[in-house]
Design a protein around this motif. Structure first.
Motif, PDB file in Angstrom:
ATOM      1  N   GLU A  54      -8.229   4.793  -5.948  1.00  0.00           N
ATOM      2  CA  GLU A  54      -7.923   3.907  -4.827  1.00  0.00           C
ATOM      3  C   GLU A  54      -8.960   4.086  -3.717  1.00  0.00           C
ATOM      4  O   GLU A  54      -9.474   3.101  -3.154  1.00  0.00           O
ATOM      5  CB  GLU A  54      -6.517   4.210  -4.314  1.00  0.00           C
ATOM      6  CG  GLU A  54      -6.063   3.348  -3.156  1.00  0.00           C
ATOM      7  CD  GLU A  54      -4.675   3.754  -2.663  1.00  0.00           C
ATOM      8  OE1 GLU A  54      -3.976   2.879  -2.129  1.00  0.00           O
ATOM      9  OE2 GLU A  54      -4.310   4.945  -2.810  1.00  0.00           O
ATOM     10  N   THR A  55      -9.290   5.316  -3.420  1.00  0.00           N
ATOM     11  CA  THR A  55     -10.290   5.600  -2.392  1.00  0.00           C
ATOM     12  C   THR A  55     -11.654   5.063  -2.796  1.00  0.00           C
ATOM     13  O   THR A  55     -12.364   4.430  -1.996  1.00  0.00           O
ATOM     14  CB  THR A  55     -10.374   7.121  -2.143  1.00  0.00           C
ATOM     15  OG1 THR A  55      -9.093   7.594  -1.723  1.00  0.00           O
ATOM     16  CG2 THR A  55     -11.417   7.444  -1.090  1.00  0.00           C
TER      17      THR A  55
ATOM     18  N   CYS B 214     -15.353  -1.883  -1.977  1.00  0.00           N
ATOM     19  CA  CYS B 214     -15.082  -3.173  -1.345  1.00  0.00           C
ATOM     20  C   CYS B 214     -15.627  -3.214   0.081  1.00  0.00           C
ATOM     21  O   CYS B 214     -16.120  -4.251   0.547  1.00  0.00           O
ATOM     22  CB  CYS B 214     -13.580  -3.449  -1.340  1.00  0.00           C
ATOM     23  SG  CYS B 214     -12.887  -3.807  -2.961  1.00  0.00           S
ATOM     24  N   GLY B 215     -15.532  -2.106   0.800  1.00  0.00           N
ATOM     25  CA  GLY B 215     -16.064  -2.056   2.148  1.00  0.00           C
ATOM     26  C   GLY B 215     -17.574  -2.185   2.175  1.00  0.00           C
ATOM     27  O   GLY B 215     -18.147  -2.763   3.112  1.00  0.00           O
TER      28      GLY B 215
ATOM     29  N   SER C  46     -11.736   1.205  -2.613  1.00  0.00           N
ATOM     30  CA  SER C  46     -11.728   0.742  -1.229  1.00  0.00           C
ATOM     31  C   SER C  46     -13.108   0.894  -0.605  1.00  0.00           C
ATOM     32  O   SER C  46     -13.587   0.014   0.132  1.00  0.00           O
ATOM     33  CB  SER C  46     -10.684   1.519  -0.430  1.00  0.00           C
ATOM     34  OG  SER C  46     -10.622   1.060   0.899  1.00  0.00           O
ATOM     35  N   GLU C  47     -13.781   2.027  -0.891  1.00  0.00           N
ATOM     36  CA  GLU C  47     -15.136   2.239  -0.388  1.00  0.00           C
ATOM     37  C   GLU C  47     -16.096   1.181  -0.942  1.00  0.00           C
ATOM     38  O   GLU C  47     -16.963   0.662  -0.223  1.00  0.00           O
ATOM     39  CB  GLU C  47     -15.623   3.628  -0.779  1.00  0.00           C
ATOM     40  CG  GLU C  47     -14.905   4.769  -0.078  1.00  0.00           C
ATOM     41  CD  GLU C  47     -15.258   6.124  -0.670  1.00  0.00           C
ATOM     42  OE1 GLU C  47     -15.918   6.149  -1.734  1.00  0.00           O
ATOM     43  OE2 GLU C  47     -14.855   7.156  -0.091  1.00  0.00           O
TER      44      GLU C  47
ATOM     45  N   ILE D 109      -4.109  -1.156  -5.550  1.00  0.00           N
ATOM     46  CA  ILE D 109      -5.185  -0.842  -4.606  1.00  0.00           C
ATOM     47  C   ILE D 109      -5.373  -2.027  -3.658  1.00  0.00           C
ATOM     48  O   ILE D 109      -5.619  -3.164  -4.098  1.00  0.00           O
ATOM     49  CB  ILE D 109      -6.494  -0.546  -5.357  1.00  0.00           C
ATOM     50  CG1 ILE D 109      -6.299   0.676  -6.282  1.00  0.00           C
ATOM     51  CG2 ILE D 109      -7.646  -0.314  -4.384  1.00  0.00           C
ATOM     52  CD1 ILE D 109      -7.481   0.933  -7.190  1.00  0.00           C
ATOM     53  N   PHE D 110      -5.258  -1.746  -2.372  1.00  0.00           N
ATOM     54  CA  PHE D 110      -5.397  -2.777  -1.349  1.00  0.00           C
ATOM     55  C   PHE D 110      -6.670  -2.534  -0.543  1.00  0.00           C
ATOM     56  O   PHE D 110      -7.097  -1.393  -0.344  1.00  0.00           O
ATOM     57  CB  PHE D 110      -4.195  -2.755  -0.399  1.00  0.00           C
ATOM     58  CG  PHE D 110      -2.916  -3.264  -1.010  1.00  0.00           C
ATOM     59  CD1 PHE D 110      -2.484  -4.559  -0.766  1.00  0.00           C
ATOM     60  CD2 PHE D 110      -2.147  -2.441  -1.833  1.00  0.00           C
ATOM     61  CE1 PHE D 110      -1.308  -5.032  -1.329  1.00  0.00           C
ATOM     62  CE2 PHE D 110      -0.965  -2.900  -2.392  1.00  0.00           C
ATOM     63  CZ  PHE D 110      -0.542  -4.211  -2.137  1.00  0.00           C
ATOM     64  N   HIS D 111      -7.254  -3.627  -0.071  1.00  0.00           N
ATOM     65  CA  HIS D 111      -8.358  -3.537   0.887  1.00  0.00           C
ATOM     66  C   HIS D 111      -8.157  -4.618   1.940  1.00  0.00           C
ATOM     67  O   HIS D 111      -8.034  -5.800   1.609  1.00  0.00           O
ATOM     68  CB  HIS D 111      -9.709  -3.727   0.198  1.00  0.00           C
ATOM     69  CG  HIS D 111     -10.870  -3.596   1.150  1.00  0.00           C
ATOM     70  ND1 HIS D 111     -11.323  -2.369   1.590  1.00  0.00           N
ATOM     71  CD2 HIS D 111     -11.640  -4.531   1.766  1.00  0.00           C
ATOM     72  CE1 HIS D 111     -12.326  -2.556   2.422  1.00  0.00           C
ATOM     73  NE2 HIS D 111     -12.544  -3.859   2.543  1.00  0.00           N
TER      74      HIS D 111
ATOM     75  N   VAL E 126     -15.083  -7.711  -0.799  1.00  0.00           N
ATOM     76  CA  VAL E 126     -14.099  -7.877  -1.867  1.00  0.00           C
ATOM     77  C   VAL E 126     -14.539  -8.933  -2.867  1.00  0.00           C
ATOM     78  O   VAL E 126     -14.451  -8.738  -4.086  1.00  0.00           O
ATOM     79  CB  VAL E 126     -12.718  -8.231  -1.284  1.00  0.00           C
ATOM     80  CG1 VAL E 126     -11.747  -8.635  -2.388  1.00  0.00           C
ATOM     81  CG2 VAL E 126     -12.156  -7.061  -0.490  1.00  0.00           C
TER      82      VAL E 126
ATOM     83  N   PRO F 138       0.833  -1.209   0.000  1.00  0.00           N
ATOM     84  CA  PRO F 138       0.000   0.000   0.000  1.00  0.00           C
ATOM     85  C   PRO F 138       0.864   1.255   0.000  1.00  0.00           C
ATOM     86  O   PRO F 138       1.882   1.318   0.689  1.00  0.00           O
ATOM     87  CB  PRO F 138      -0.788  -0.138   1.313  1.00  0.00           C
ATOM     88  CG  PRO F 138      -0.815  -1.608   1.595  1.00  0.00           C
ATOM     89  CD  PRO F 138       0.504  -2.126   1.110  1.00  0.00           C
TER      90      PRO F 138
END
Length: 609
Positions: A198-199, A205-206, A202-203, A113-115, A210, A85
């Motif tokens: 990326e933001t 996936c949340g 991530s949103e 991009i990580f989650h 995923v 990240p």
């Protein structure tokens, strides 16, 4: 029977994720346009943004001529398990990327991009930098004879490691640009655009998890692939067809034409394109490292005209099965051949593709389109002690389609020419005329798109000019009875004793205060018999300035009063009745024969030497 363990995505969730990806792409684009510094990106919009999966497949992007294969060069150097990240990867080398980057003025940035500690995707941007060093300001010149003349090559590097910029490496690159402030602004904008995606991912996936998001990636690609493949096979019947076309020159003093020669074939459901008969690589910068993915996305763009619901993702590339190019040819040059003007060749490749398809399906394809036009205006700002560099792109007319006229005055896909106000505010130039170029579009049942006339007055005491115009000898062809478009030209000080036609690919042309530069760009080919075009549509084109009254008569057999703009119906019927004739499937225009003869003469001289 065992059921698949892969999660299913319900249709409603799939559409929400699909819409979220499209929204993220739009946000990335807006950030690029608002925050970049160079006019190439913020005004002309020469950039790309995209979201990719961890296999390097395109998940979402706006319509573009780029994208496929863009991450593979990074992944070869940096395995996925080594990424962290906060990393940002950077490169611009066309040879290392096998042509995914077509010329190295296009700089690529990619963010993993990580989650929850898991690598789930990549966000990627590229933009055309105003100057990255090289032979002359702007980094592209027809005088370049090797890629080192075109600026600094950057292999894949991790320019940001876990949030920390590699300042030492970055300073080296900035030092090699004549306009480092523009480079700095563009770099920051592109990295910020990646971070924005990326933001957003991530949103997403949340919110949905995923596994659901990744399954939606697969489903979007699979749906597009199924439809794209179906349309493509309807477009290409079984058989084999060959077509060739010529580039005017590579900018060399001998002005020799270069031949692109393609064979399209289908055996069963396997479709192959063979470019191995094309000419050897050029000394000048028109070479094109032809990446198969770029051909596939070009096919995909056409498929979208047949089905507007097709998305731009990896599935859109489910068309061409095999591409063949010969090592050392203009379509697969050996390093370090220059590539800066590769678009000239890329457009000729597309004209050959559609030329083969026209033979395959009886002309149910667009007519030929010319290459966009650029000029490089270079001067010196004594007060600020820095170069003045205006690289202006101008629109051309696209080829007519089987169902409609060609698009008038278009630069390239979603890109734009500079507004007059911007040019006059930021550069010592005055735009005195900007108008449609009448009669430039090829006549047809559907008219080829028209080019433009742009008159630019020089206000600097001294300046230098580089020109970049293709299709000054060989016009875009007409299809199904349509006529070829009209070629372009660049004139200095027209209608004066100092008038002279400038080389289409030239550099180091000296300009002085008061000189007038006139650029007359090329029109696209026509589609269908011009005598079948409704006289009222011809009259409307005359009224709007797209056709002259003389052109209406000579090209369409329509008699229009130039004063009243009324059609003489009786005279028109008589005129058209006198012109009954057989029309070719492909009309190449007069310049094609001239180029063919010159090409044969050069080949004969090479063989005897």
């Amino acid at each position: 029977m065992l059921e698949s363990s892969a999660p299913r995505v319900d249709p409603i969730t799939l559409e929400i994720i699909r819409g979220s990806l499209a929204s993220a792409i739009r946000d990335m684009e807006l950030l690029m346009e608002r925050c970049a510094m160079s006019p190439f990106i913020k005004e002309k919009k020469d950039y790309f943004v995209g979201i990719f999966d961890t296999a390097g497949r395109i998940v979402a992007c706006h319509i573009s001529g780029s994208g496929p294969g863009m991450l593979q060069a990074i992944m070869k150097v940096y395995p996925l398990e080594t990424m962290r990240p906060g990393d940002v990867y950077w490169f611009n080398d066309p040879y290392i990327s096998d042509g995914a980057v077509q010329h190295h003025q296009d700089m690529v940035f990619a963010v993993p991009i990580f989650h929850a500690g898991r690598l789930v995707a990549f966000s990627t941007t590229f933009g055309h930098y105003q100057d990255i060093g090289g032979l002359r300001a702007g980094s592209i010149s027809p005088h370049a004879t090797e890629i080192y003349h075109e600026g600094v090559l950057v292999p894949p590097v991790r320019i940001v490691r876990e949030g920390q910029l590699n300042e030492e490496a970055y300073r080296i690159f900035l030092r090699n640009s004549r306009l480092p402030d523009l480079v700095e602004g563009d770099t920051r904008a592109m990295m910020a655009s990646c971070r924005l995606a990326e933001t957003r991912l991530s949103e997403l996936c949340g919110r949905y998890g995923v596994e659901t998001v990744l399954a939606a990636f697969d489903e979007c690609i699979a749906q597009t692939a199924a439809r794209a493949r179906e349309l493509f096979l309807e477009l290409v019947p079984p058989g084999e067809w060959r077509f060739h076309d010529f580039l005017d020159s590579d900018g060399g003093a001998e002005a020799r034409p270069y031949r692109i020669d393609l064979t399209l074939s289908r055996r069963g459901d396997h479709v192959r394109l063979d470019g191995s008969r094309s000419d050897d690589q050029a000394r000048g910068p028109i070479n094109f490292t032809t990446n198969p993915g770029l051909l596939r996305i070009a096919f995909g763009r056409y498929l979208q005209s047949l089905d507007a619901d097709l998305e731009v993702n990896e599935g859109l590339l489910a068309n061409l099965d095999e591409w063949i190019a010969r090592e050392g040819s203009i379509l697969k040059p050996r390093f370090p051949a220059p590539l800066g003007m590769r678009a000239n060749t890329r457009f000729r490749v597309m004209s050959c593709i559609f030329g083969t398809l026209a033979q395959a399906n009886g002309g149910r394809v667009p007519a030929g389109s010319p290459v966009y036009v650029l000029y490089y205006f270079r001067a010196w700002d004594a007060a600020r002690q820095r170069p003045i560099l205006c690289i202006e792109g101008l629109g051309v007319g696209l080829g007519a389609r089987p169902f409609a006229d060609g698009v008038d005055v278009i630069y390239y896909i979603a890109q734009e020419n500079y507004p007059v106000e911007y040019v006059e505010r930021d550069f010592p130039l005055r735009v005195e005329r900007y108008a449609v170029r009448p009669d430039s579009g090829g006549p047809g049942l559907h008219r080829g798109g028209t080019g433009v006339v742009r008159d630019v007055r020089v206000l600097a005491e001294r300046a230098e000019l580089a020109t970049r115009m293709e299709n000054t000898v060989v016009a875009p062809y007409g299809v199904a009875g349509g006529a070829a478009g009209r070629t372009g030209r660049i004139v200095l000080n027209p209608d004066t004793p100092e008038e002279r036609v400038l080389p289409a690919l030239g550099d180091g042309i000296v300009l002085k205060r008061g000189d007038l530069l006139r650029l007359e760009t090329c029109g696209g080919g026509g589609w269908g018999d011009p005598l079948a075009r409704e006289p009222e549509r011809v009259r409307q084109d005359v009224a709007r300035g797209f056709i002259t009254a003389r052109g209406a008569l000579e090209d369409y057999g329509v008699v229009v009063d130039s004063a009243t703009l009324e059609v003489d119906k009786t005279a028109t019927q008589e005129e058209r009745a006198r012109r009954a004739r057989d029309l070719p499937l492909i009309d190449r225009g007069a310049g094609f024969t001239q180029a063919e003869e010159r090409w044969r003469a050069f080949r004969s001289a090479e063989a005897s030497s």
